[in-house]
Design a protein around this motif. Structure first.
Motif, PDB file in Angstrom:
ATOM      1  N   LYS A   1     -86.474 -19.519   7.089  1.00  0.00           N
ATOM      2  CA  LYS A   1     -85.096 -19.073   6.882  1.00  0.00           C
ATOM      3  C   LYS A   1     -84.675 -18.033   7.919  1.00  0.00           C
ATOM      4  O   LYS A   1     -83.484 -17.862   8.189  1.00  0.00           O
ATOM      5  CB  LYS A   1     -84.903 -18.533   5.470  1.00  0.00           C
ATOM      6  N   GLY A   2     -85.649 -17.355   8.510  1.00  0.00           N
ATOM      7  CA  GLY A   2     -85.328 -16.389   9.557  1.00  0.00           C
ATOM      8  C   GLY A   2     -84.761 -17.038  10.804  1.00  0.00           C
ATOM      9  O   GLY A   2     -84.031 -16.396  11.574  1.00  0.00           O
ATOM     10  N   PHE A   3     -85.090 -18.303  11.027  1.00  0.00           N
ATOM     11  CA  PHE A   3     -84.571 -19.006  12.194  1.00  0.00           C
ATOM     12  C   PHE A   3     -83.124 -19.453  12.014  1.00  0.00           C
ATOM     13  O   PHE A   3     -82.395 -19.630  12.996  1.00  0.00           O
ATOM     14  CB  PHE A   3     -85.426 -20.246  12.495  1.00  0.00           C
ATOM     15  N   SER A   4     -82.705 -19.677  10.762  1.00  0.00           N
ATOM     16  CA  SER A   4     -81.395 -20.293  10.507  1.00  0.00           C
ATOM     17  C   SER A   4     -80.230 -19.582  11.195  1.00  0.00           C
ATOM     18  O   SER A   4     -79.419 -20.227  11.875  1.00  0.00           O
ATOM     19  CB  SER A   4     -81.146 -20.396   9.002  1.00  0.00           C
ATOM     20  N   PRO A   5     -80.108 -18.243  11.076  1.00  0.00           N
ATOM     21  CA  PRO A   5     -78.986 -17.578  11.748  1.00  0.00           C
ATOM     22  C   PRO A   5     -79.056 -17.700  13.270  1.00  0.00           C
ATOM     23  O   PRO A   5     -78.020 -17.715  13.937  1.00  0.00           O
ATOM     24  CB  PRO A   5     -79.127 -16.111  11.316  1.00  0.00           C
ATOM     25  N   LEU A   6     -80.265 -17.793  13.811  1.00  0.00           N
ATOM     26  CA  LEU A   6     -80.428 -17.854  15.269  1.00  0.00           C
ATOM     27  C   LEU A   6     -79.967 -19.190  15.834  1.00  0.00           C
ATOM     28  O   LEU A   6     -79.622 -19.291  17.012  1.00  0.00           O
ATOM     29  CB  LEU A   6     -81.887 -17.580  15.646  1.00  0.00           C
ATOM     30  N   PHE A   7     -79.965 -20.224  14.994  1.00  0.00           N
ATOM     31  CA  PHE A   7     -79.480 -21.535  15.413  1.00  0.00           C
ATOM     32  C   PHE A   7     -77.983 -21.710  15.142  1.00  0.00           C
ATOM     33  O   PHE A   7     -77.403 -22.726  15.521  1.00  0.00           O
ATOM     34  CB  PHE A   7     -80.254 -22.646  14.689  1.00  0.00           C
ATOM     35  N   ASN A   8     -77.381 -20.728  14.472  1.00  0.00           N
ATOM     36  CA  ASN A   8     -75.973 -20.826  14.072  1.00  0.00           C
ATOM     37  C   ASN A   8     -75.082 -20.172  15.131  1.00  0.00           C
ATOM     38  O   ASN A   8     -75.077 -18.960  15.279  1.00  0.00           O
ATOM     39  CB  ASN A   8     -75.776 -20.141  12.721  1.00  0.00           C
ATOM     40  N   PRO A   9     -74.298 -20.968  15.871  1.00  0.00           N
ATOM     41  CA  PRO A   9     -73.470 -20.393  16.935  1.00  0.00           C
ATOM     42  C   PRO A   9     -72.390 -19.441  16.422  1.00  0.00           C
ATOM     43  O   PRO A   9     -71.890 -18.598  17.178  1.00  0.00           O
ATOM     44  CB  PRO A   9     -72.838 -21.622  17.617  1.00  0.00           C
ATOM     45  N   ALA A  10     -72.039 -19.544  15.143  1.00  0.00           N
ATOM     46  CA  ALA A  10     -71.003 -18.672  14.581  1.00  0.00           C
ATOM     47  C   ALA A  10     -71.553 -17.313  14.154  1.00  0.00           C
ATOM     48  O   ALA A  10     -70.786 -16.394  13.860  1.00  0.00           O
ATOM     49  CB  ALA A  10     -70.341 -19.358  13.392  1.00  0.00           C
ATOM     50  N   PHE A  11     -72.875 -17.187  14.139  1.00  0.00           N
ATOM     51  CA  PHE A  11     -73.482 -15.930  13.686  1.00  0.00           C
ATOM     52  C   PHE A  11     -73.320 -14.886  14.800  1.00  0.00           C
ATOM     53  O   PHE A  11     -73.622 -15.165  15.965  1.00  0.00           O
ATOM     54  CB  PHE A  11     -74.964 -16.163  13.382  1.00  0.00           C
ATOM     55  N   PRO A  12     -72.851 -13.664  14.486  1.00  0.00           N
ATOM     56  CA  PRO A  12     -72.602 -12.655  15.529  1.00  0.00           C
ATOM     57  C   PRO A  12     -73.883 -12.299  16.312  1.00  0.00           C
ATOM     58  O   PRO A  12     -74.950 -12.155  15.727  1.00  0.00           O
ATOM     59  CB  PRO A  12     -72.097 -11.439  14.737  1.00  0.00           C
ATOM     60  N   ASN A  13     -73.733 -12.136  17.615  1.00  0.00           N
ATOM     61  CA  ASN A  13     -74.894 -11.849  18.475  1.00  0.00           C
ATOM     62  C   ASN A  13     -75.591 -10.545  18.105  1.00  0.00           C
ATOM     63  O   ASN A  13     -76.820 -10.465  18.152  1.00  0.00           O
ATOM     64  CB  ASN A  13     -74.481 -11.827  19.952  1.00  0.00           C
ATOM     65  N   ASP A  14     -74.825  -9.522  17.754  1.00  0.00           N
ATOM     66  CA  ASP A  14     -75.445  -8.246  17.370  1.00  0.00           C
ATOM     67  C   ASP A  14     -76.331  -8.426  16.141  1.00  0.00           C
ATOM     68  O   ASP A  14     -77.433  -7.875  16.068  1.00  0.00           O
ATOM     69  CB  ASP A  14     -74.373  -7.192  17.070  1.00  0.00           C
ATOM     70  N   ALA A  15     -75.840  -9.187  15.187  1.00  0.00           N
ATOM     71  CA  ALA A  15     -76.615  -9.435  13.962  1.00  0.00           C
ATOM     72  C   ALA A  15     -77.830 -10.303  14.259  1.00  0.00           C
ATOM     73  O   ALA A  15     -78.883 -10.150  13.645  1.00  0.00           O
ATOM     74  CB  ALA A  15     -75.736 -10.087  12.908  1.00  0.00           C
ATOM     75  N   LYS A  16     -77.691 -11.203  15.229  1.00  0.00           N
ATOM     76  CA  LYS A  16     -78.819 -12.065  15.591  1.00  0.00           C
ATOM     77  C   LYS A  16     -80.017 -11.242  16.052  1.00  0.00           C
ATOM     78  O   LYS A  16     -81.160 -11.590  15.761  1.00  0.00           O
ATOM     79  CB  LYS A  16     -78.413 -13.055  16.693  1.00  0.00           C
ATOM     80  N   GLN A  17     -79.767 -10.170  16.768  1.00  0.00           N
ATOM     81  CA  GLN A  17     -80.891  -9.352  17.251  1.00  0.00           C
ATOM     82  C   GLN A  17     -81.644  -8.705  16.096  1.00  0.00           C
ATOM     83  O   GLN A  17     -82.867  -8.623  16.104  1.00  0.00           O
ATOM     84  CB  GLN A  17     -80.407  -8.280  18.236  1.00  0.00           C
TER      85      GLN A  17
END
Length: 201
Positions: free
Chosen positions: A107-123
């Motif tokens: 589940k930790g990978f899911s946001p990283l594959f989501n282009p709509a997820f904010p880059n700051d939050a991705k880090q």
């Protein structure tokens, strides 16, 4: 049995397990964007959640969720020891690892594959995911597989999630033990066969 899959997703894990056990599978490819199968079925009629894997048995019964499917498959041929016996303490250890991989790594990978997820939050997510992968690395520094000397369904699942690392900018070589572990599992005939059958190699 039928396995609904999309190449390189977590559905690769039950595919590997079925190959390890020499269980025949009819593979049905799913386009996760259109939610259609390769033969034109509406996949949401098979799994309303719209994701793979789905295992359909000969009698029409269905199982979803990778950790449930791999345990079911392992129990069809217990002599292969891909899962410890039901009711044993080691079986709960297996479930512990399957739950950890599902909730903390997969589940930790899911946001990283989501282009709509904010880059700051991705880090932030990436930092937490890296720490969780590190937990697995620390454990595997003490033994060859997650449950000890024996390859199990948990190793198949962890292998699949680790295969996503290059796609999100996580360098597996920062954990030499995990890099070796990944390469060892990648070399298993059942794994190579599954990856070939999904068009990944």
């Amino acid at each position: 049995m039928k396995l609904y899959y999309s190449p390189g997703t977590c559905a690769l894990s039950p595919h590997i397990v079925a190959n390890e056990l020499s269980l025949p599978l009819k593979l049905i490819k799913v386009d996760l964007k259109s939610k259609r199968t390769e033969d034109g079925e509406d996949f949401t009629q098979i799994n309303p959640n719209g994701y793979v894997p789905v295992l359909v048995l000969e009698d029409g019964k269905q199982l979803t969720e990778g950790p449930a499917i791999v345990q079911y498959l392992a129990d069809l041929k217990p002599e292969h020891r891909l899962a410890p016996p039901a009711g044993s303490f080691e079986r709960y250890r297996l479930q512990q690892w399957l739950n950890f991989i599902t909730s903390e790594i997969h589940k930790g990978f899911s946001p990283l594959f989501n282009p709509a997820f904010p880059n700051d939050a991705k880090q932030v997510v990436k930092n937490q995911l890296t720490a969780r992968i590190g937990t697995a690395a620390d454990h595997l520094a003490k033994q060859p597989y997650l449950l000890g000397e024996q390859f199990t369904v948990a190793d198949a699942y962890l292998f699949v999630t680790l295969s996503w690392c290059p796609h999100v900018g996580i360098d597996l070589s920062q954990w030499p033990v995990l890099k070796s572990y990944y390469e060892k599992i990648a070399g298993r005939p059942a794994v190579r066969k599954a990856m070939q059958e999904q068009g990944l190699v």
